[in-house]
Design a protein around this motif. Structure first.
Motif, short mmCIF file in Angstrom:
data_model
loop_
_atom_site.label_atom_id
_atom_site.label_comp_id
_atom_site.label_asym_id
_atom_site.label_seq_id
_atom_site.Cartn_x
_atom_site.Cartn_y
_atom_site.Cartn_z
N TYR A 182 -65.51 -58.07 -16.25
CA TYR A 182 -66.15 -59.29 -15.74
C TYR A 182 -67.00 -58.99 -14.51
CZ TYR A 182 -66.43 -64.08 -13.90
OH TYR A 182 -66.86 -65.27 -13.42
N TYR A 183 -66.43 -58.21 -13.58
CA TYR A 183 -67.14 -57.95 -12.33
C TYR A 183 -68.08 -56.76 -12.43
CZ TYR A 183 -64.88 -61.32 -9.26
OH TYR A 183 -64.49 -62.48 -8.66
N GLY A 184 -67.75 -55.77 -13.28
CA GLY A 184 -68.56 -54.56 -13.36
C GLY A 184 -69.52 -54.53 -14.52
N ARG A 185 -69.58 -55.62 -15.29
CA ARG A 185 -70.49 -55.73 -16.44
C ARG A 185 -70.25 -54.60 -17.45
NH1 ARG A 185 -75.91 -55.77 -13.10
NH2 ARG A 185 -74.56 -54.62 -11.69
N LEU A 186 -68.96 -54.32 -17.70
CA LEU A 186 -68.61 -53.27 -18.65
C LEU A 186 -68.71 -53.79 -20.07
CD1 LEU A 186 -65.43 -51.75 -16.91
CD2 LEU A 186 -67.84 -51.23 -16.50
N GLY A 187 -69.06 -52.90 -20.98
CA GLY A 187 -69.06 -53.22 -22.39
C GLY A 187 -67.79 -52.73 -23.05
N THR A 188 -67.91 -51.76 -23.93
CA THR A 188 -66.76 -51.18 -24.60
C THR A 188 -66.04 -50.23 -23.65
OG1 THR A 188 -67.91 -51.32 -26.72
CG2 THR A 188 -66.00 -49.88 -26.61
N CYS A 189 -64.75 -50.44 -23.46
CA CYS A 189 -63.98 -49.60 -22.53
C CYS A 189 -62.49 -49.68 -22.88
CB CYS A 189 -64.21 -50.02 -21.08
SG CYS A 189 -63.90 -51.76 -20.75
N GLY A 190 -61.72 -48.76 -22.33
CA GLY A 190 -60.29 -48.72 -22.58
C GLY A 190 -59.54 -48.05 -21.44
N VAL A 191 -58.24 -48.33 -21.35
CA VAL A 191 -57.36 -47.73 -20.35
C VAL A 191 -56.42 -46.77 -21.06
CG1 VAL A 191 -55.63 -48.13 -18.55
CG2 VAL A 191 -57.49 -49.77 -18.88
N TYR A 192 -56.34 -45.53 -20.55
CA TYR A 192 -55.52 -44.49 -21.17
C TYR A 192 -54.59 -43.90 -20.11
CZ TYR A 192 -58.96 -44.86 -24.90
OH TYR A 192 -59.77 -45.33 -25.90
N GLN A 193 -53.33 -43.81 -20.43
CA GLN A 193 -52.34 -43.31 -19.47
C GLN A 193 -52.47 -41.81 -19.29
OE1 GLN A 193 -48.40 -44.64 -20.28
NE2 GLN A 193 -47.47 -43.61 -18.54
N VAL A 194 -52.17 -41.36 -18.06
CA VAL A 194 -52.17 -39.94 -17.72
C VAL A 194 -50.75 -39.52 -17.40
CG1 VAL A 194 -53.02 -38.18 -16.12
CG2 VAL A 194 -54.53 -40.03 -16.85
N ILE A 195 -50.23 -38.53 -18.11
CA ILE A 195 -48.88 -38.01 -17.90
C ILE A 195 -48.99 -36.50 -17.71
CG2 ILE A 195 -46.56 -37.76 -18.84
CD1 ILE A 195 -47.04 -40.24 -20.51
N ASP A 196 -48.54 -36.03 -16.53
CA ASP A 196 -48.61 -34.59 -16.21
C ASP A 196 -50.03 -34.05 -16.37
OD1 ASP A 196 -45.89 -34.58 -15.72
OD2 ASP A 196 -45.39 -34.08 -17.80
N ASN A 197 -51.00 -34.80 -15.83
CA ASN A 197 -52.42 -34.41 -15.87
C ASN A 197 -52.97 -34.29 -17.29
OD1 ASN A 197 -52.82 -34.35 -13.09
ND2 ASN A 197 -52.14 -32.22 -12.93
N ARG A 198 -52.37 -34.98 -18.22
CA ARG A 198 -52.85 -35.02 -19.59
C ARG A 198 -53.10 -36.47 -19.99
NH1 ARG A 198 -49.11 -30.61 -22.93
NH2 ARG A 198 -49.72 -28.77 -21.68
N VAL A 199 -54.26 -36.72 -20.56
CA VAL A 199 -54.64 -38.08 -20.94
C VAL A 199 -54.09 -38.37 -22.33
CG1 VAL A 199 -56.56 -39.67 -21.30
CG2 VAL A 199 -56.71 -37.90 -19.53
N SER A 200 -53.40 -39.49 -22.45
CA SER A 200 -52.89 -39.90 -23.75
C SER A 200 -54.03 -40.45 -24.61
CB SER A 200 -51.80 -40.97 -23.58
OG SER A 200 -51.39 -41.48 -24.83
N PRO A 201 -54.10 -40.09 -25.88
CA PRO A 201 -55.22 -40.55 -26.71
C PRO A 201 -55.12 -42.01 -27.14
CG PRO A 201 -53.72 -39.20 -28.00
CD PRO A 201 -53.22 -39.15 -26.60
N GLU A 202 -53.94 -42.62 -27.01
CA GLU A 202 -53.77 -44.00 -27.43
C GLU A 202 -54.04 -44.94 -26.25
OE1 GLU A 202 -53.25 -45.22 -30.42
OE2 GLU A 202 -53.36 -43.18 -31.21
N PRO A 203 -54.89 -45.96 -26.45
CA PRO A 203 -55.22 -46.86 -25.34
C PRO A 203 -54.08 -47.83 -25.04
CG PRO A 203 -56.31 -47.59 -27.34
CD PRO A 203 -55.63 -46.29 -27.68
#
Length: 429
Positions: A182-203
């Protein structure tokens, strides 16, 4: 090998090798002794560099090395007892000084680290507040709420969750992502968890169309390694570098813990500008602090559910600081007597300092009282704080705390546990 074990092994080898080297040199010199016990320079150097334990160990190596040299080589040189005692005493004093200096350095570094974390948190809060008010002034007619209020609402929602051990809570993150869009005018985006410096592929949350995450993308790799915002710029386009995403934002708390990344696949070109990116970075950092606050303070609030999140977090932080580095922090509990003046709490709250935390009515919601947490304050600063409160009460209310019917209890924060806090506010329990 563990780095700490490597350091201990290195110090131990030096503590043995340096005295033996000194003895070998003296043996090569022969009878040239210059009326000075040169071998005691090695234990002194070790004691001044590494502390008492290593210095005494090096001194014992010198003593036994001398006796071994005399016995193995059949020398006639005698080892005076006074020289041995004097050398050990000098080594002990040097090691004692170094050990004391090292402990003071650890204490100072721990206090500095705590203050840096607090400054980082306060800076983020201030920046979000400034952005919120700026946007509110510009868009007051079209937006029914301000940014800080929305972020505070999500932070309160995060506080209801327990400690985050594996998966981050999805519902608040979905709200965060909607707010970012809403504030940053983002389009398609997702949040992905980071565990032990590794990004999880599931949003954990997504906005717009779902997409498959490419973990080897250079923007994601850059953010995980540097813990800083990365975006696909015109320079990268001209250099021929490719990326599937426009912006990647790290959700990193003030203690440098990366919890997740926000991957933006679609963003208008005019939205890729400094102010907008700083706003997004501040919002994600604010939410990361809120998630870590809920996690760290949960152990306290699980025992004392009525304790505010900010107070519980600070209680935990200062207790941990006392346990790790011996840095003192104090608490002050103000309790009303039978005929206590009612304006005392408001007067004390008006003198609130930046790092201190205040918990109003800690014993019961219907009972007036105040629990004050004084960060990095020992006995002297605590007494100075009470003197200042008494002076203000005399000037504004006509008497000090005791004359106004208030009971003052003092103490030190020891471990920062919920049980300690519960024993404080419920001494009979």
């Amino acid at each position: 090998m563990d780095p700490q074990r490597s350091v201990i092994l290195k110090k131990s080898i030096e503590s043995v090798a340096l005295p033996l080297l000194m003895l070998a040199l003296l043996y090569l010199w022969g009878d040239v002794r210059f009326n000075y016990p040169w071998w005691w320079l090695a234990p002194l150097a070790i004691a001044l560099r590494y502390g008492l334990a290593y210095g005494i160990g090096a001194g014992l190596v010198v003593v036994f090395g001398n006796f071994a040299e005399i016995w193995l080589l059949g020398l006639t040189r005698e080892q005076p007892g006074g020289e041995i005692i004097g050398g050990l005493i000098a080594t002990y004093l040097a090691g004692l000084y170094t050990t004391h200096a090292q402990s003071r350095l650890v204490e100072a570094n721990s206090s500095l680290e705590y203050l840096e974390q607090r400054l980082e948190s306060l800076t983020r809060v201030f920046y979000v507040t400034r952005l919120s008010h700026s946007r509110l002034e510009e868009n007051l007619l079209t937006k029914s709420y301000d940014l800080r209020s929305a972020l505070d609402a999500i932070a309160r929602e995060l506080a209801t969750f327990g400690p985050i051990k594996e998966r981050l809570p999805q519902a608040p993150l979905q709200h965060v992502l909607q707010l970012l869009a809403y504030y940053g005018r983002l389009g398609t985006c997702g949040v992905y968890q980071v565990i032990d410096n590794r990004v999880s592929p599931e949003p954990l949350a997504f906005h717009g169309l779902r997409f498959s995450l490419e973990l080897a993308d250079p923007l994601i790799t850059c953010v995980v390694e540097n813990q800083r915002l990365a975006y696909y710029s015109v320079d990268q386009i001209l250099a021929g570098e490719t990326s599937a995403y426009r912006v990647v934002l790290p959700m990193t708390a003030a203690d440098d813990t990366m919890l997740a990344v926000v991957v933006v696949q679609d963003l208008p070109l005019l939205a890729v500008e400094e102010e907008n990116l700083l706003t997004l970075a501040a919002m994600t950092a604010f939410m990361a602090d809120a998630m870590r606050a809920g996690q760290l303070s949960h152990a306290v609030r699980q025992v004392v559910p009525t304790c505010p999140v900010e107070f519980a977090l600070e209680w935990f932080r200062l207790g941990h600081l006392r346990h790790v580095a011996g840095v003192h922090s104090s608490w002050v509990l103000l309790l009303p007597g039978a005929q206590a003046a009612a304006d005392v709490v408001d007067t004390v709250l008006a003198t609130r300092r930046g790092l201190d935390q205040y918990w109003r009515s800690p014993l019961a919601s219907a009972q007036s009282g105040l629990l004050i947490l004084l960060a990095l304050s020992g006995e002297g600063p605590t007494q100075g704080f009470l003197q200042r409160i008494n002076t203000m009460c005399r000037e504004q209310l006509g008497g000090d705390l005791q004359q106004l019917g208030w009971v003052v209890q003092l103490g030190q924060v020891e471990r920062g546990s919920g049980a300690e806090l519960l024993q404080l506010i419920e001494p009979e329990g």
